[in-house]
Design an enzyme around this catalytic site. Sequence first.
Site, PDB file in Angstrom:
ATOM      1  N   GLU A 193      50.507 -15.980  90.116  1.00 43.91           N
ATOM      2  CA  GLU A 193      49.234 -15.284  90.299  1.00 43.91           C
ATOM      3  C   GLU A 193      49.437 -13.852  90.769  1.00 43.91           C
ATOM      4  O   GLU A 193      48.467 -13.124  90.976  1.00 43.91           O
ATOM      5  CB  GLU A 193      48.366 -16.013  91.329  1.00 43.91           C
ATOM      6  CG  GLU A 193      47.621 -17.209  90.757  1.00 43.91           C
ATOM      7  CD  GLU A 193      48.546 -18.264  90.189  1.00 43.91           C
ATOM      8  OE1 GLU A 193      49.452 -18.724  90.907  1.00 43.91           O
ATOM      9  OE2 GLU A 193      48.385 -18.620  89.003  1.00 43.91           O
ATOM     10  N   ASN A 278      52.153 -20.307  84.422  1.00 43.50           N
ATOM     11  CA  ASN A 278      51.321 -19.451  83.581  1.00 43.50           C
ATOM     12  C   ASN A 278      51.958 -18.069  83.449  1.00 43.50           C
ATOM     13  O   ASN A 278      52.754 -17.653  84.289  1.00 43.50           O
ATOM     14  CB  ASN A 278      49.943 -19.282  84.223  1.00 43.50           C
ATOM     15  CG  ASN A 278      50.041 -18.658  85.609  1.00 43.50           C
ATOM     16  OD1 ASN A 278      50.518 -19.288  86.553  1.00 43.50           O
ATOM     17  ND2 ASN A 278      49.631 -17.405  85.745  1.00 43.50           N
ATOM     18  N   ASP A 334      45.437 -20.804  82.487  1.00 47.33           N
ATOM     19  CA  ASP A 334      46.286 -21.098  83.648  1.00 47.33           C
ATOM     20  C   ASP A 334      46.884 -22.496  83.565  1.00 47.33           C
ATOM     21  O   ASP A 334      46.921 -23.243  84.541  1.00 47.33           O
ATOM     22  CB  ASP A 334      45.498 -20.938  84.966  1.00 47.33           C
ATOM     23  CG  ASP A 334      46.414 -21.002  86.180  1.00 47.33           C
ATOM     24  OD1 ASP A 334      46.085 -21.737  87.140  1.00 47.33           O
ATOM     25  OD2 ASP A 334      47.475 -20.358  86.158  1.00 47.33           O
TER      26      ASP A 334
END
Lengths: 616, 111
Positions: A193, A278, A334
């Site tokens: 992230e 991801n 994701d």
Amino acid sequence: MKKRYLVLALAGLLGSMGFAQEMPDLTTAMEDPNGWATPSKDFASTRHSTLDQITPENVGDLELAWSMSTGVLRGHEGQPIVIGDMMYYTTAFPNIVFAIDLNSPNEVKWKYTPENDPGSIGVACCDVVNRGVAYADGKIFLPTLDGHLDAINAETGALEWRVKNTDWTKGQALTAAPLVVDDKVIVGVSGGEFGIRGYITAYNIADGTQAWRFFNTGPDAEVGIEEGTFKPFYDTIKGKDLGVTTWPQDQWKIGGASVWAWFSYDPELNLVYYGTSNPGTWGSSARRPPELAESIGDQQATWANLWSTSVMARDLDTGKLAWAYQFTPHDQWDYDAVNEMILTEQEFNGETRKVLTHFDRNGFAYTIDRATGEVLAAPTYGEGVNWASEIDLETGLPVRNLDKGTVLGRNVTNICPSAMGFKDQQPASYSPDTGLFYVPTNNLCMDYEGTESTYIAGVPYVGATVKTYNGPGGHGGSFMAWDPIKGEKVWENKEQFAVWSGSLNTAGGVAFYGTLDGFFKAVDMESGEILWQFKAGSGIIGNAMTYMGPDDRQYVAVLSGVGGWSGLTVAGDLSLDDPTAALGAVNAFSDLGRYTQKGGQLYVFALPEDAQASAE
Amino acid sequence: MFYRRSNTFAAAALAIFVASFTFTAIAAGDAAAGKALFTGKLGCYGCHGQAGGGGMGPSLADKTWTYGGDEASITETLQNGRPGGMPAFGAQASKKERADVVAFVISLSAE
């Protein structure tokens, strides 16, 4: 004179006791059916125990044998390990390690508190969890949130060496349990992230020097891809420097593909298996060229963003890639691929194949030949998967529904699974006795709006606003038995919340799992019937494990302490009227706080003492 | 005579009083502009949620402030970061941008 002899005799006695405590090497420890020497029980990650004292007939009498608070109030993922008579486990940040001598479990033998920079709290996307310590040759290996790997003397709790693996100021954290094989300890890195560039590193157990490190994006040489050594099965992942060319411009440098969950190992093939996260950023528009802004169309292979959302098979000694396979090319949801790879042998078309089974975030359950990377089967394992209709076994590519592709500036509704997947990191288990997998699942779908994102080191690089909610049927999750050959559920226990804890199954015929609201449950592996349950002080996101105590009684242990991505509504200090907070978790879990509160405790259960006697 | 002077004095005092509010409003940021930064290019929403509800970072929409909820404290937090994970945005955002974000953050708990 007499006193001196007494002292000498006593010293001699104590000294000989000390020698008798010598810690086993890892191979010996793993061969002991009474222990649980590695986080996932074995290199195949089966989480299956051959212990059989606890059965469907007697598990109703299971009672609390002992418990110990951790003193920490954030999410407790992971599990204890047991080597001989010693148990070791760690906590959420600050990642304290406890050592308990199972001969006297009501006291702590030693406690180790690492140096651990609290700045790293800000780059842990999904609570400040830790998935467990590992053991080898008299040392306990602890990954700290702030990115160090500590090697701790298993007998004394003294630090033997420490290395800095990751830099939290660049958005990197460390939460995965290490894998130890032979003379190496392997660790990952978290930060999908945060636009990190993911990598995997092997250190030498003896002294912490680096054995090898490879990245999961970028040029072949840095990824560990060599012509002649790297043999992927599918054509779309054959080619030079795909870790660069499947990205626009230099996006691969902030391309995610982190390594934050589980490792498996095949000793015959000498391959380490793990999945990558991801790609960076969530917002896929930045990962394809402007002319494709509205939709990826049929270009998912061209802009696959390799080697994100992939299973990687690396040679243990050199770290080089033998093969890889990407589950979700050009991810738009994701769908990290980090869930465990469980190694088994399965019959396919009359032939026994060595395979890995992987319940992906994307809702498909893959069975893959673990020598070659060929996908043998990939049915869905949950209801309502709609981002793709199937996996084409010829090409290995998903058949996408383009209307569920996410785009900058548009809110796409009712995408299933949600970003949390139909299963997240909470590990499944496999029983060689039944041939079934026991899988904790999420039943969650989402709305996903692509938003602007700019890369700033140490700041989330997400580009998405997400709202998560329960999927078809309205329940939040389930615990199910899954037949890998037929590709279907054998039985299923629906639960109010996503089942965010890992499963254990045993030769005794009982499986265990914990719920987010704090129930620890024992089920009949044949029918799924819940035979026993215990309401723990806090929600359970840890993974159940079992061992034989020094008193020849079988114990079952689990960490309680709500948190993790789904439990942030309780463990974090959130305002629950923002449904998009916690990367979308708040909407789906806003009522969790009615059922449980923060906690941190190890619970250990056993049959009553006299039950063992009468069973013998 | 005295009455008229005190009237003038009172009027002047009132004018200064009102002007001081206006001056403060201009020096304080523009919450709407701050919202655009918060939910966009500065990435604040990634830790704190689109409406400041929190996530990786704490909620900014409640009355609990670890490092102080007054304008000066929040400005300091944003500019220089804080222990426990809040990064420093002194280099990433201009003084005006920071003031705008601070105004937006204050508005979140004002509701």
